[in-house]
Scaffold this motif. Structure first.
Motif, PDB file in Angstrom:
ATOM      1  N   ARG A 107       0.854  -1.195   0.000  1.00 46.90           N
ATOM      2  CA  ARG A 107       0.000   0.000   0.000  1.00 46.90           C
ATOM      3  C   ARG A 107       0.887   1.241   0.000  1.00 46.90           C
ATOM      4  O   ARG A 107       1.860   1.314   0.741  1.00 46.90           O
ATOM      5  CB  ARG A 107      -0.889  -0.003   1.226  1.00 46.90           C
ATOM      6  CG  ARG A 107      -1.873   1.158   1.276  1.00 46.90           C
ATOM      7  CD  ARG A 107      -2.666   1.161   2.576  1.00 46.90           C
ATOM      8  NE  ARG A 107      -3.392  -0.063   2.816  1.00 46.90           N
ATOM      9  CZ  ARG A 107      -4.673  -0.253   2.521  1.00 46.90           C
ATOM     10  NH1 ARG A 107      -5.373   0.710   1.978  1.00 46.90           N
ATOM     11  NH2 ARG A 107      -5.259  -1.398   2.793  1.00 46.90           N
TER      12      ARG A 107
ATOM     13  N   GLY B 277      -1.764   7.216   1.088  1.00 44.26           N
ATOM     14  CA  GLY B 277      -2.860   7.868   0.391  1.00 44.26           C
ATOM     15  C   GLY B 277      -3.735   6.932  -0.411  1.00 44.26           C
ATOM     16  O   GLY B 277      -4.827   7.317  -0.825  1.00 44.26           O
ATOM     17  N   ASP B 278      -3.294   5.709  -0.639  1.00 45.68           N
ATOM     18  CA  ASP B 278      -4.111   4.747  -1.389  1.00 45.68           C
ATOM     19  C   ASP B 278      -5.202   4.192  -0.492  1.00 45.68           C
ATOM     20  O   ASP B 278      -4.945   3.824   0.661  1.00 45.68           O
ATOM     21  CB  ASP B 278      -3.265   3.584  -1.915  1.00 45.68           C
ATOM     22  CG  ASP B 278      -2.381   3.983  -3.084  1.00 45.68           C
ATOM     23  OD1 ASP B 278      -2.507   5.121  -3.565  1.00 45.68           O
ATOM     24  OD2 ASP B 278      -1.563   3.148  -3.498  1.00 45.68           O
ATOM     25  N   GLU B 279      -6.401   4.118  -1.050  1.00 45.65           N
ATOM     26  CA  GLU B 279      -7.515   3.564  -0.295  1.00 45.65           C
ATOM     27  C   GLU B 279      -7.378   2.054  -0.130  1.00 45.65           C
ATOM     28  O   GLU B 279      -7.631   1.505   0.929  1.00 45.65           O
ATOM     29  CB  GLU B 279      -8.833   3.889  -1.003  1.00 45.65           C
ATOM     30  CG  GLU B 279     -10.064   3.472  -0.236  1.00 45.65           C
ATOM     31  CD  GLU B 279     -11.328   3.904  -0.935  1.00 45.65           C
ATOM     32  OE1 GLU B 279     -12.228   3.061  -1.054  1.00 45.65           O
ATOM     33  OE2 GLU B 279     -11.410   5.074  -1.362  1.00 45.65           O
ATOM     34  N   LYS B 280      -6.986   1.385  -1.213  1.00 43.06           N
ATOM     35  CA  LYS B 280      -6.836  -0.069  -1.200  1.00 43.06           C
ATOM     36  C   LYS B 280      -5.399  -0.438  -1.542  1.00 43.06           C
ATOM     37  O   LYS B 280      -4.734   0.267  -2.278  1.00 43.06           O
ATOM     38  CB  LYS B 280      -7.763  -0.708  -2.235  1.00 43.06           C
ATOM     39  CG  LYS B 280      -9.223  -0.556  -1.927  1.00 43.06           C
ATOM     40  CD  LYS B 280     -10.046  -1.261  -2.982  1.00 43.06           C
ATOM     41  CE  LYS B 280     -11.518  -1.142  -2.667  1.00 43.06           C
ATOM     42  NZ  LYS B 280     -12.332  -1.863  -3.660  1.00 43.06           N
TER      43      LYS B 280
END
Length: 125
Positions: free
Chosen positions: A84, A87-90
């Motif tokens: 990850r 800032g990445d959601e997934k």
């Protein structure tokens, strides 16, 4: 694990954690090395070194790791990987296959291919 396996796995994990470090790629990718990562396509060593730095991956995990030493100077590695970026959601999840060659005594990534991976219910998510 053998010293070779430990070395190659360490280099491979470094491609995740050192994604913002062009000198890491300069050192560890063979001069004619190639990656195939869709939807980006074919990526050559010089493209990575000259491109703007990517954010490094955190929380990197490697599952179902398979290492095969095909010859004294060739190792293949296949695994499911997850990481990850801030800032990445997934997380990114991929099935990854990499080929390493020993060139002048050093292990270098010659070919890497990534494709999306979705764990089954019985696999870690």
């Amino acid at each position: 694990m053998s010293e070779t396996t430990d070395t190659v796995l360490g280099i491979e994990k470094g491609f995740w954690t050192e994604a913002d470090n062009p000198s890491y790629f300069e050192e560890h990718v063979a001069d004619e090395g190639l990656s195939v990562i869709e939807p980006m396509g074919f990526i050559e060593k010089q493209q990575v070194i000259q491109s703007p730095a990517e954010k490094p991956w955190g929380a990197v995990e490697m599952f179902d790791v398979q290492v095969r030493q095909m010859t004294p100077d060739c190792v293949i590695l296949a695994y499911h990987g997850r990481g990850r970026r801030d800032g990445d959601e997934k997380p990114y999840q991929g099935s990854i296959a990499s080929t390493y060659l020993r060139i002048e005594g050093n292990w270098k990534l010659a070919l890497s291919a990534h494709q999306p991976w979705t764990p089954r219910e019985s696999e870690p998510s």
